[in-house]
Design an enzyme around this catalytic site. Structure first.
Site, PDB file in Angstrom:
ATOM      1  CD  GLU A  21      -2.703  -0.836   2.687  1.00 40.79           C
ATOM      2  OE1 GLU A  21      -3.844  -0.163   2.774  1.00 40.79           O
ATOM      3  OE2 GLU A  21      -2.230  -1.571   3.830  1.00 40.79           O
ATOM      4  CE1 TYR A  53     -16.304  26.933   2.092  1.00 41.30           C
ATOM      5  CE2 TYR A  53     -16.364  26.783  -0.378  1.00 41.30           C
ATOM      6  CZ  TYR A  53     -17.145  27.082   0.581  1.00 41.30           C
ATOM      7  OH  TYR A  53     -18.484  27.340   0.785  1.00 41.30           O
ATOM      8  CB  ILE A  72      -7.454   5.653   7.664  1.00 45.79           C
ATOM      9  CG1 ILE A  72      -8.523   4.660   8.395  1.00 45.79           C
ATOM     10  CG2 ILE A  72      -6.947   5.112   6.483  1.00 45.79           C
ATOM     11  CD1 ILE A  72      -9.714   4.530   7.813  1.00 45.79           C
ATOM     12  CD  GLU A  73      -7.947   3.494  12.349  1.00 45.20           C
ATOM     13  OE1 GLU A  73      -8.711   2.757  12.496  1.00 45.20           O
ATOM     14  OE2 GLU A  73      -7.011   3.475  11.738  1.00 45.20           O
ATOM     15  CE  LYS A  99      -5.849   2.531   3.470  1.00 48.55           C
ATOM     16  NZ  LYS A  99      -5.049   1.523   3.812  1.00 48.55           N
TER      17      LYS A  99
END
Length: 119
Positions: A21, A53, A72-73, A99
């Site tokens: 990954e 933004y 991802i945390e 993800k």
């Protein structure tokens, strides 16, 4: 309290628990929710009275497109910490990170975490 939402910010990043990954990369999607008073922006029509933004997007891009992380945390945590430090007008920040097509047996559209920073 008012709410401003940025949905579906898309990025390519090289994060994941598995080495493959971090080499091949994956697609990530982020939603941001800010709670703050938007009355002044509504009355004045001035950008300084709301969330810019482009600043929020830049912060997320720097994290997702930056150094590889395993979870991802952890990515969501880094994004939230940076946003909270940079955008002081928000009473709270919520980060949802997905993800897309995570590596696992079978078909899975995405994995997702949501973290919050109340003030």
């Amino acid at each position: 309290m008012d709410k401003l939402v940025l949905k579906g910010l898309k990025f390519r990043g090289y994060h994941g628990f598995y080495d493959k990954e971090r080499v091949d990369g994956n697609d990530f999607e982020v939603d941001l929710t800010f709670h703050l008073s938007l009355e002044d922006a509504g009355v004045s029509d001035e950008l300084e009275k709301t969330i810019d933004y482009s600043i929020a997007q830049k912060i997320v891009a720097e994290v997702i497109e930056g150094k590889s992380k395993k979870l991802i945390e952890h990515l969501a945590y880094l994004i939230g910490e940076c946003l909270t430090n940079e955008i002081e007008s928000a009473n709270s920040v919520e980060v949802t990170l997905r993800k897309l097509n995570p590596p696992m047996p079978g078909i899975c559209e995405y994995s997702e975490v949501t973290l919050s920073w109340p003030r």
